[in-house]
Design an enzyme around this catalytic site. Sequence first.
Site, PDB file in Angstrom:
ATOM      1  N   ASP A  95      -1.398 -18.518   2.823  1.00  0.00           N
ATOM      2  CA  ASP A  95      -2.379 -19.431   2.224  1.00  0.00           C
ATOM      3  C   ASP A  95      -2.863 -20.467   3.229  1.00  0.00           C
ATOM      4  O   ASP A  95      -4.059 -20.700   3.405  1.00  0.00           O
ATOM      5  CB  ASP A  95      -1.804 -20.098   0.959  1.00  0.00           C
ATOM      6  N   ASP A 112      -5.214  -6.741   5.616  1.00  0.00           N
ATOM      7  CA  ASP A 112      -6.474  -6.226   5.060  1.00  0.00           C
ATOM      8  C   ASP A 112      -7.402  -7.392   4.722  1.00  0.00           C
ATOM      9  O   ASP A 112      -8.589  -7.414   5.090  1.00  0.00           O
ATOM     10  CB  ASP A 112      -6.145  -5.408   3.800  1.00  0.00           C
ATOM     11  N   LYS A 154       4.690 -14.658   3.743  1.00  0.00           N
ATOM     12  CA  LYS A 154       4.866 -15.550   2.589  1.00  0.00           C
ATOM     13  C   LYS A 154       6.362 -15.581   2.283  1.00  0.00           C
ATOM     14  O   LYS A 154       6.812 -15.326   1.163  1.00  0.00           O
ATOM     15  CB  LYS A 154       4.048 -14.997   1.403  1.00  0.00           C
ATOM     16  N   TYR A 198       0.823  -1.211   0.000  1.00  0.00           N
ATOM     17  CA  TYR A 198       0.000   0.000   0.000  1.00  0.00           C
ATOM     18  C   TYR A 198       0.861   1.266   0.000  1.00  0.00           C
ATOM     19  O   TYR A 198       0.371   2.351   0.296  1.00  0.00           O
ATOM     20  CB  TYR A 198      -0.912   0.026   1.241  1.00  0.00           C
TER      21      TYR A 198
END
Length: 370
Positions: free
Chosen positions: A206, A230, A173, A124
């Site tokens: 995930d 988010d 990740k 962002y």
Amino acid sequence: MTYRVTLIPGDGIGPEVTDAARHVADATGVDLAWDIVDAGEKAIASRGTPLPDDVLGSIRRNRLALKGPITTPIGSGFRSVNVALRQQLDLYASVRPARAIAGEGTRFPETDLVVVREATEGLYSGVEHWVDRDHTAAETVNVITRKASDRIVRFAFELARREHRLHVTAVHKANIMKTTGALFQTAFQEMAARYPDVRADERLIDNMCMQLAKKPEEYNVIVTTNLFGDILSDLCAGLAGGLGVAPGALYGDDLAVFEPVHGSAPKYAGQDKADPVAEILCVELLLRHIGETEAADRVFRAVWETIAEKKVVTYDLALPGYTSHPVPPSSCSAMAAEIARKVPRVDLSTPLPRPRGTAGAHDEHLEAGG
Ligand code: NAD
């Protein structure tokens, strides 16, 4: 004592739910003086900018704000007011509790966790561009710094201690994003070593989504980067009863802005239909932040009892498909009036009906669950 609070009604359903929240705040008897300023569509129409300087000035002065949702045009137009506010005021910690209330509107009544999201950088950061003239390729830069990672993971561990939620899970990740992911992971692991009393573990984003959809009760505090936070906070809102009941807070070093997880839901604007609970629970978080604990407990309890009774609840807690016991839906303002009516009357002599958190039962559960 009078607390001055900046109030940003926002767009879409924002004015309705912030009116509802003020109604309930007034019922607590805490002296809140509202400094009302416009951001978003109204500000564009009257001032030519969605985030006028006096909005930032008011928040900096009062150090406390209650905010409604603000619409962000997709693809083009003005940059997100929400992202700009967080970056310009350095509101780095977005804290979103997902608490199932009275078992309503959820298939997971044991859900009681908090998502702590870094809110100033990551994907962002606004660093993006077209790679070629024909706009057939584009890049967005994922900015992760050690400074921002350290302060968000520290915030999560401090929250865990303060709220007796003694289990923090970092979500990243790092297997694919070998620099940004690993930087955040290292910051988490080094901070965890300083909090030996708090159980610390990690999940890939995930796997985390799958785990949450199966057994949300196994998680207590989740700390993560901006985009993952988010997405996970909407997922967790869904687990706990939906966007209508999910509050949030943004903290900087000496500023706090309270806003629901949900957006401006334009399709319900002006219909007095939206659930006011998320914005009302923002008032609960605000009162806790300023040390008005009894008033905060009253607001939470009044919300809980209103939802448990199911006599005056909005459509998202009333209709088939949303609940196992459908009832006729009430309006946003009627539900707020019912909660406000209860606030001075609720009995706080029995423990708050929270399944976890300060109850202590959670710690036993964790040990059993491994
Ligand atoms: P949204 O949260 O506004 O609405 C999604 C759906 O959730 C709605 O259609 C409705 O069915 C339900 N919902 C949301 N709030 C509800 C409430 N209080 N009561 C009952 N049902 C409710 O998400 P969206 O449609 O993706 O976004 C609309 C606009 O809001 C966009 O411009 C987006 O950028 C903006 N937005 C702003 C914020 C913020 O100000 N912090 C957050 C998210 C989205």
